[in-house]
Design an enzyme around this catalytic site. Sequence first.
Site, mmCIF file in Angstrom:
data_model
loop_
_atom_site.group_PDB
_atom_site.id
_atom_site.type_symbol
_atom_site.label_atom_id
_atom_site.label_comp_id
_atom_site.label_asym_id
_atom_site.label_seq_id
_atom_site.Cartn_x
_atom_site.Cartn_y
_atom_site.Cartn_z
ATOM 1 C CG ASP A 102 -2.192 0.759 1.074
ATOM 2 O OD1 ASP A 102 -2.111 1.983 0.886
ATOM 3 O OD2 ASP A 102 -3.271 0.136 1.112
ATOM 4 C CG PHE A 113 -4.022 8.533 -1.849
ATOM 5 C CD1 PHE A 113 -3.999 9.796 -1.260
ATOM 6 C CD2 PHE A 113 -4.902 8.328 -2.908
ATOM 7 C CE1 PHE A 113 -4.842 10.816 -1.702
ATOM 8 C CE2 PHE A 113 -5.746 9.345 -3.360
ATOM 9 C CZ PHE A 113 -5.711 10.596 -2.750
ATOM 10 C CB THR A 114 -7.621 6.387 0.493
ATOM 11 O OG1 THR A 114 -7.368 5.205 -0.290
ATOM 12 C CG2 THR A 114 -7.794 7.564 -0.432
ATOM 13 C CB THR A 125 -3.798 4.154 -9.047
ATOM 14 O OG1 THR A 125 -2.910 5.161 -8.569
ATOM 15 C CG2 THR A 125 -3.955 3.076 -7.989
ATOM 16 C CE LYS A 146 3.839 -13.016 -20.403
ATOM 17 N NZ LYS A 146 4.545 -11.933 -21.087
ATOM 18 C CE1 TYR A 179 -12.530 3.802 -8.158
ATOM 19 C CE2 TYR A 179 -14.798 3.731 -8.917
ATOM 20 C CZ TYR A 179 -13.789 3.240 -8.110
ATOM 21 O OH TYR A 179 -14.051 2.189 -7.256
ATOM 22 C CE LYS A 197 -11.318 0.481 -9.466
ATOM 23 N NZ LYS A 197 -10.624 -0.556 -8.687
ATOM 24 C CB THR A 249 -18.801 -2.626 0.067
ATOM 25 O OG1 THR A 249 -19.235 -3.409 -1.047
ATOM 26 C CG2 THR A 249 -18.557 -3.552 1.249
ATOM 27 C CG HIS A 258 -10.309 7.672 5.700
ATOM 28 N ND1 HIS A 258 -10.710 8.854 6.269
ATOM 29 C CD2 HIS A 258 -8.976 7.628 5.844
ATOM 30 C CE1 HIS A 258 -9.666 9.497 6.722
ATOM 31 N NE2 HIS A 258 -8.596 8.781 6.481
HETATM 32 P P1 NAD Z 1 -9.794 2.393 0.173
HETATM 33 O O1 NAD Z 1 -9.489 3.748 -0.335
HETATM 34 O O2 NAD Z 1 -10.075 2.221 1.631
HETATM 35 O O3 NAD Z 1 -8.639 1.383 -0.206
HETATM 36 C C1 NAD Z 1 -7.785 1.545 -1.318
HETATM 37 C C2 NAD Z 1 -6.376 1.280 -0.850
HETATM 38 O O4 NAD Z 1 -5.496 1.415 -1.972
HETATM 39 C C3 NAD Z 1 -5.916 2.306 0.199
HETATM 40 O O5 NAD Z 1 -5.292 1.631 1.266
HETATM 41 C C4 NAD Z 1 -4.930 3.181 -0.564
HETATM 42 O O6 NAD Z 1 -3.951 3.754 0.268
HETATM 43 C C5 NAD Z 1 -4.378 2.200 -1.574
HETATM 44 N N1 NAD Z 1 -3.825 2.856 -2.764
HETATM 45 C C6 NAD Z 1 -4.384 3.866 -3.481
HETATM 46 N N2 NAD Z 1 -3.576 4.204 -4.500
HETATM 47 C C7 NAD Z 1 -2.484 3.371 -4.419
HETATM 48 C C8 NAD Z 1 -1.295 3.245 -5.169
HETATM 49 N N3 NAD Z 1 -1.051 4.025 -6.252
HETATM 50 N N4 NAD Z 1 -0.383 2.304 -4.796
HETATM 51 C C9 NAD Z 1 -0.618 1.508 -3.709
HETATM 52 N N5 NAD Z 1 -1.724 1.595 -2.956
HETATM 53 C C10 NAD Z 1 -2.656 2.514 -3.314
HETATM 54 O O7 NAD Z 1 -11.028 1.857 -0.685
HETATM 55 P P2 NAD Z 1 -11.817 0.490 -0.614
HETATM 56 O O8 NAD Z 1 -13.244 0.813 -0.456
HETATM 57 O O9 NAD Z 1 -11.178 -0.448 0.323
HETATM 58 O O10 NAD Z 1 -11.634 -0.035 -2.108
HETATM 59 C C11 NAD Z 1 -10.763 -1.113 -2.435
HETATM 60 C C12 NAD Z 1 -10.952 -1.469 -3.897
HETATM 61 O O11 NAD Z 1 -12.296 -1.883 -4.124
HETATM 62 C C13 NAD Z 1 -10.675 -0.308 -4.847
HETATM 63 O O12 NAD Z 1 -10.010 -0.802 -5.990
HETATM 64 C C14 NAD Z 1 -12.056 0.186 -5.210
HETATM 65 O O13 NAD Z 1 -12.081 0.771 -6.486
HETATM 66 C C15 NAD Z 1 -12.867 -1.100 -5.160
HETATM 67 N N6 NAD Z 1 -14.287 -0.848 -4.890
HETATM 68 C C16 NAD Z 1 -14.718 -0.508 -3.643
HETATM 69 C C17 NAD Z 1 -16.063 -0.243 -3.437
HETATM 70 C C18 NAD Z 1 -16.630 0.100 -2.079
HETATM 71 O O14 NAD Z 1 -17.815 0.372 -1.982
HETATM 72 N N7 NAD Z 1 -15.873 0.076 -1.018
HETATM 73 C C19 NAD Z 1 -16.962 -0.302 -4.513
HETATM 74 C C20 NAD Z 1 -16.474 -0.615 -5.772
HETATM 75 C C21 NAD Z 1 -15.134 -0.904 -5.956
#
Ligand code: NAD
Length: 329
Positions: free
Chosen positions: A32, A35-36, A91, A104, A144, A148, A174, A180
């Site tokens: 990680d 960032f978030t 990202t 791979k 975004y 994706k 979810t 956060h």
């Molecule tokens: P989140 O922001 O809590 O987690 C994302 C994590 O990725 C964070 O820990 C952040 O620090 C890390 N990150 C961001 N950019 C990065 C980078 N360049 N290199 C390394 N780490 C990086 O969000 P989440 O809700 O836990 O989402 C996790 C995944 O699930 C994401 O890919 C998100 O798009 C996907 N998703 C989540 C939801 C939801 O409702 N929670 C819905 C659809 C998709």
Amino acid sequence: MPRSLVTGGAGFLGSHLCDSLMASGHSVVCLDNLFTGNRQNIRHLEGRRGFTFVHHDVVHPFDFDVDFIWNMACPAAPGHYRFEPVKTTMTSVLGALHSLELAKRTGARVLHASTSEVYGDPEVHPQPESYRGNVNPIGPRACYDEGKRVAESLCFDFRRMHGTSIKVARIFNTYGPRMHPYDGRVVSNFIRQAVMGEPLTIFGDGTQTRSFCYVDDLIDAFRRLMDTPEEFTGPVNLGNPHEFTMLELAREVARHAGVACEVQHRPLPTDDPMQRKPDISLARRVLGWEPTVGIEEGIPRTLEWFRSVRLEDYPPPSPNVMQPEAQGK
Ligand code: NAD
Ligand code: UDP
């Protein structure tokens, strides 16, 4: 001991996934860039045998000898990805590319966290996996949504070209503990506001709908998806089909928090989807999965976590940039 790599492992979903994998005997590399994500989310795992945290940015390649790659890294809340839109696209795309390249090289299987945002502002309701979506490619959510979509296309190109083992999960909204508190998403906003005795901010008139899945249900689905036969790639919708309006959600949060439901309306952000609800027939059939935790159970559990943490340990990762009018400017 099965070996897993979780990119974005210090985030909301990633940290719950790390818990689940550790509990079932995997060794886990949690990668990680924070960032978030927040180190607090994985503090209880650090120092445990088989768990390693690696501070790394997925836009740069990475190399680990693992059996399973769970690609979660990406800011997921609109306020954060709009703050760094170009980095968000990078990202999403490079994180997927580097995960697939690693798969791979090593023969690992990749589960990629895609999103319901690939459907954009949907004209088909509820959304089945066959629906190709209604995304504005040049709008403020495009970094975004399109990031994706490219990531999904990379997964399937690696599958076609190199036989890479892929599982694509289209995740719908979810929520749960470790969201956060300042990520700007609706559940975390409402709960934080209720806990702090502030009015709940409703964007638009509050009639837009979403369907919210409790985190434990989603992690269960991830684990089932990774274990499906090689030929099953997805994409598969994962979410809770119970749909309600943001006004209804505000009332539920206020009721469980024991506060009056005082709301404050703000402008609806550009391209904000009016409705969203997953068709989960495929997940039911292939994964034998069904969400089990409704909001009447999930909201109190999330409230309890928000009340148990010190909000100052979770500084806002970004100024949470929405369109200027949504910030009241
Ligand atoms: P989140 O922001 O809590 O987690 C994302 C994590 O990725 C964070 O820990 C952040 O620090 C890390 N990150 C961001 N950019 C990065 C980078 N360049 N290199 C390394 N780490 C990086 O969000 P989440 O809700 O836990 O989402 C996790 C995944 O699930 C994401 O890919 C998100 O798009 C996907 N998703 C989540 C939801 C939801 O409702 N929670 C819905 C659809 C998709
Ligand atoms: N929303 C809201 N108040 C808030 C934050 C969000 O009314 O304080 C709305 C937002 O406009 C959207 C819905 O709630 O219609 C879900 O927003 P979120 O950012 O959680 O997820 P997404 O839009 O990505 O589904």
